[in-house]
Design a protein around this motif. Structure first.
Motif, PDB file in Angstrom:
ATOM      1  N   HIS A  35       0.685  -1.186   0.399  1.00 13.35           N
ATOM      2  CA  HIS A  35      -0.004   0.173  -0.231  1.00 13.35           C
ATOM      3  C   HIS A  35       0.676   0.814  -0.222  1.00 13.35           C
ATOM      4  O   HIS A  35       1.255   1.231   1.015  1.00 13.35           O
ATOM      5  CB  HIS A  35      -0.829  -0.027   0.931  1.00 13.35           C
ATOM      6  N   ARG A  36       0.957   2.016  -0.891  1.00 13.78           N
ATOM      7  CA  ARG A  36       1.760   3.231  -1.259  1.00 13.78           C
ATOM      8  C   ARG A  36       0.603   4.366  -0.813  1.00 13.78           C
ATOM      9  O   ARG A  36      -0.220   4.564  -1.449  1.00 13.78           O
ATOM     10  CB  ARG A  36       1.828   3.018  -2.294  1.00 13.78           C
ATOM     11  N   VAL A  37       0.655   4.958  -0.138  1.00 15.63           N
ATOM     12  CA  VAL A  37      -0.213   6.177   0.158  1.00 15.63           C
ATOM     13  C   VAL A  37       1.131   7.369  -0.558  1.00 15.63           C
ATOM     14  O   VAL A  37       2.307   7.982   0.286  1.00 15.63           O
ATOM     15  CB  VAL A  37      -0.305   6.545   1.863  1.00 15.63           C
ATOM     16  N   LEU A  38       0.135   8.361  -1.528  1.00 18.06           N
ATOM     17  CA  LEU A  38       1.066   9.370  -2.206  1.00 18.06           C
ATOM     18  C   LEU A  38       1.200  10.644  -1.286  1.00 18.06           C
ATOM     19  O   LEU A  38       2.183  11.409  -1.241  1.00 18.06           O
ATOM     20  CB  LEU A  38       0.174   9.262  -3.223  1.00 18.06           C
ATOM     21  N   SER A  39       0.144  10.801  -1.089  1.00 19.92           N
ATOM     22  CA  SER A  39      -0.431  12.231   0.184  1.00 19.92           C
ATOM     23  C   SER A  39       0.987  12.322   0.983  1.00 19.92           C
ATOM     24  O   SER A  39       0.866  11.355   2.336  1.00 19.92           O
ATOM     25  CB  SER A  39      -1.553  12.420   0.489  1.00 19.92           C
ATOM     26  N   GLY A  40       1.408  13.496   1.213  1.00 19.61           N
ATOM     27  CA  GLY A  40       2.232  13.896   2.705  1.00 19.61           C
ATOM     28  C   GLY A  40       3.766  13.244   1.561  1.00 19.61           C
ATOM     29  O   GLY A  40       4.091  13.217   2.809  1.00 19.61           O
ATOM     30  N   GLY A  41       3.959  12.822   0.838  1.00 23.71           N
ATOM     31  CA  GLY A  41       4.966  11.994   0.986  1.00 23.71           C
ATOM     32  C   GLY A  41       5.602  12.676   0.133  1.00 23.71           C
ATOM     33  O   GLY A  41       5.473  14.307  -0.656  1.00 23.71           O
ATOM     34  N   PHE A  43       5.956  12.410  -3.423  1.00 28.23           N
ATOM     35  CA  PHE A  43       5.131  12.700  -4.770  1.00 28.23           C
ATOM     36  C   PHE A  43       4.362  13.447  -4.547  1.00 28.23           C
ATOM     37  O   PHE A  43       3.370  14.607  -5.725  1.00 28.23           O
ATOM     38  CB  PHE A  43       4.868  11.424  -4.917  1.00 28.23           C
ATOM     39  N   GLU A  44       4.216  14.603  -3.419  1.00 24.10           N
ATOM     40  CA  GLU A  44       3.619  16.113  -2.889  1.00 24.10           C
ATOM     41  C   GLU A  44       4.026  16.952  -4.508  1.00 24.10           C
ATOM     42  O   GLU A  44       4.402  17.770  -4.797  1.00 24.10           O
ATOM     43  CB  GLU A  44       3.095  16.891  -2.510  1.00 24.10           C
ATOM     44  N   ALA A  64      15.440   8.655  -4.338  1.00 20.04           N
ATOM     45  CA  ALA A  64      14.829   7.072  -4.545  1.00 20.04           C
ATOM     46  C   ALA A  64      13.608   6.810  -4.298  1.00 20.04           C
ATOM     47  O   ALA A  64      13.156   6.012  -4.635  1.00 20.04           O
ATOM     48  CB  ALA A  64      15.408   7.255  -3.176  1.00 20.04           C
ATOM     49  N   GLU A  65      12.653   7.668  -4.476  1.00 20.17           N
ATOM     50  CA  GLU A  65      11.724   7.086  -3.979  1.00 20.17           C
ATOM     51  C   GLU A  65      10.887   6.636  -5.321  1.00 20.17           C
ATOM     52  O   GLU A  65      10.038   5.778  -5.559  1.00 20.17           O
ATOM     53  CB  GLU A  65      10.515   8.930  -3.819  1.00 20.17           C
ATOM     54  N   THR A  66      11.776   6.992  -6.866  1.00 18.06           N
ATOM     55  CA  THR A  66      10.930   7.059  -7.973  1.00 18.06           C
ATOM     56  C   THR A  66      11.647   5.877  -8.026  1.00 18.06           C
ATOM     57  O   THR A  66      10.979   4.613  -8.713  1.00 18.06           O
ATOM     58  CB  THR A  66      11.325   7.513  -9.161  1.00 18.06           C
ATOM     59  N   ALA A  92      -3.827  15.564  -9.156  1.00 19.37           N
ATOM     60  CA  ALA A  92      -2.493  16.047  -9.838  1.00 19.37           C
ATOM     61  C   ALA A  92      -1.561  15.249  -9.159  1.00 19.37           C
ATOM     62  O   ALA A  92      -0.248  15.812  -9.500  1.00 19.37           O
ATOM     63  CB  ALA A  92      -2.136  17.463  -9.112  1.00 19.37           C
ATOM     64  N   LEU A  93      -1.276  14.484  -7.453  1.00 14.75           N
ATOM     65  CA  LEU A  93      -0.739  13.850  -6.652  1.00 14.75           C
ATOM     66  C   LEU A  93      -0.400  12.329  -7.994  1.00 14.75           C
ATOM     67  O   LEU A  93       0.261  12.408  -8.083  1.00 14.75           O
ATOM     68  CB  LEU A  93      -1.341  13.044  -5.628  1.00 14.75           C
ATOM     69  N   LEU A  94      -1.635  12.343  -7.723  1.00 11.64           N
ATOM     70  CA  LEU A  94      -1.455  10.637  -9.027  1.00 11.64           C
ATOM     71  C   LEU A  94      -1.332  11.047 -10.522  1.00 11.64           C
ATOM     72  O   LEU A  94      -0.055  10.245 -10.950  1.00 11.64           O
ATOM     73  CB  LEU A  94      -3.028  10.198  -9.128  1.00 11.64           C
ATOM     74  N   LYS A  95      -1.484  11.927 -11.386  1.00 13.93           N
ATOM     75  CA  LYS A  95      -0.973  12.811 -12.482  1.00 13.93           C
ATOM     76  C   LYS A  95       0.406  12.670 -11.883  1.00 13.93           C
ATOM     77  O   LYS A  95       1.808  12.162 -12.853  1.00 13.93           O
ATOM     78  CB  LYS A  95      -0.716  14.030 -12.995  1.00 13.93           C
ATOM     79  N   ASN A  96       0.864  13.219 -11.213  1.00  9.58           N
ATOM     80  CA  ASN A  96       3.146  13.478 -11.150  1.00  9.58           C
ATOM     81  C   ASN A  96       3.832  11.913 -10.644  1.00  9.58           C
ATOM     82  O   ASN A  96       4.777  12.303 -10.811  1.00  9.58           O
ATOM     83  CB  ASN A  96       3.139  14.549  -9.559  1.00  9.58           C
ATOM     84  N   TRP A  97       3.119  11.121 -10.130  1.00  9.50           N
ATOM     85  CA  TRP A  97       3.644   9.658  -9.897  1.00  9.50           C
ATOM     86  C   TRP A  97       3.693   8.948 -10.794  1.00  9.50           C
ATOM     87  O   TRP A  97       4.695   8.351 -11.097  1.00  9.50           O
ATOM     88  CB  TRP A  97       2.347   9.348  -8.403  1.00  9.50           C
TER      89      TRP A  97
END
Length: 186
Positions: A35-41, A43-44, A64-66, A92-97
């Motif tokens: 489970h990858r939570v993008l908010s607060g990480g 990828f913002e 490192a995160e990518t 936008a957060l998901l698009k960025n990821w």
């Protein structure tokens, strides 16, 4: 099955129950869920100039995160996106990821004649669970860009026999029973 669940809900959103329910249903079904939570990480933040310059190089993954998330995508057999629909699209957060992780050499590869070939042959299942405040007629009139991105565009990078699941729930009061019914078939 190894499932990578991408959670793009804001941390304070009551609709985050969608991602937690999906994770519990898949885990109860015997799947190995990451489970990858993008908010607060990380990828913002948007793609840096160094990442943009490296995009078409031999090493497009510079942070490192990518690298970590690209390795998780390559190791997964299924990919499940959970996000709130924003203006009939992915947030936008998901698009960025997607822009930072689905790079050449990961999501797609070029052959000798510079033709694009799918790079995610490992993905045999692709799913989307989203919440929206719009009815189906308004969503279809707006051409449902979120669904096209997660179910059609990404599907072209997956295994040829990749099966797809899509579920759109009402924002504010998502029906978790529908999540269970959809994911029990995985």
């Amino acid at each position: 099955m190894r499932v990578l669940l991408i959670d793009a809900f804001p941390l304070a959103s009551p609709d985050r129950v969608v991602a937690t329910t999906a994770e519990s249903v898949l885990t109860e079904g015997g799947h190995d869920v990451t489970h990858r939570v993008l908010s607060g990480g990380p990828f913002e933040l948007f793609m840096s100039s160094a990442e943009r310059e490296a995009y078409h190089s031999d090493e497009p993954l510079v942070t490192a995160e990518t690298k970590e998330d690209a390795a998780a995508v390559v190791a997964a057999e299924a990919l499940l996106f959970c996000y709130p629909t924003v203006l009939f699209n992915t947030p936008a957060l998901l698009k960025n990821w997607l822009e930072r992780v689905f790079v050449p050499g990961v999501a797609f590869v070029f052959d000798d004649q510079d033709r694009v070939s799918p790079g995610l042959q490992n993905l045999r299942r692709l799913g989307t669970i989203t919440t929206t405040g719009h009815d189906i007629k308004a969503t279809m009139f707006a051409r449902d860009a979120g669904r096209r991105t997660t179910q059609r565009t990404i599907r072209m990078s997956c295994n040829r026999f990749c099966r797809r699941t899509f579920l759109s729930l009402d924002a504010g009061a998502p029906d978790t029973a529908q999540i269970k019914r959809k994911l029990d078939r995985w």
